[in-house]
Write an enzyme that holds these catalytic residues in place. Sequence first.
Site, PDB file in Angstrom:
ATOM      1  N   HIS A 119      54.979  67.578  32.645  1.00  0.00           N
ATOM      2  CA  HIS A 119      54.062  67.991  31.586  1.00  0.00           C
ATOM      3  C   HIS A 119      54.103  67.000  30.429  1.00  0.00           C
ATOM      4  O   HIS A 119      55.030  66.201  30.314  1.00  0.00           O
ATOM      5  CB  HIS A 119      54.426  69.388  31.070  1.00  0.00           C
ATOM      6  N   HIS A 173      53.784  61.491  26.208  1.00  0.00           N
ATOM      7  CA  HIS A 173      54.280  60.901  27.455  1.00  0.00           C
ATOM      8  C   HIS A 173      54.578  62.022  28.440  1.00  0.00           C
ATOM      9  O   HIS A 173      54.637  63.190  28.070  1.00  0.00           O
ATOM     10  CB  HIS A 173      55.563  60.103  27.193  1.00  0.00           C
TER      11      HIS A 173
END
Length: 179
Positions: free
Chosen positions: A125, A43
């Site tokens: 990220h 995620h």
Amino acid sequence: MTDTRRLFFALPLPEKLRQEVIQWRAAQFPAETGRPVAADNLHLTLAFLGEVSAVKEQALRAAAGRLQQAAFQLTLDDCGHWPRPGVVWLGLRSPARGLLQLAQWLRAQAARNGCYQSPMPYHPHISLLLQAFTGVSLPDGTPGWRTEVTAFNLYHSAFENGRTRYMLLESWPLTARLP
């Protein structure tokens, strides 16, 4: 004593993209590089909330439900390594304005509700490998995956049977256009 849950707001990866990222990770990084993040846990974090009481959780859910923001597109075109925490990540060279606005808004709501927010700049990220402390050789580039972001989610991070598992609690759509 009040029960709390470890929560965070994040963007999920569409299943097709998740599979492509997993295949790319396996082809680019030898097994000894680090511990791969479980496929279901991939995620992009928007706002980490930490241990949250039920009262704070309700306030944060209500705030998320009031958000009015347009959908946006992400291009995953960067890869890096943070040696100290031992993380290999997939990211964005130029994060979309919508992504930065969404993360900023959610982090502000979290802070208003007493959830500590790191003073470090937001670096969107996806963690690919953990415990990657030495010998990390990064690929020259990434495939530059593009994906449309039309919703964001609230997750509960639970540690069970020696593993961390992220459980979806709620999802909120982004609008096609701002009103």
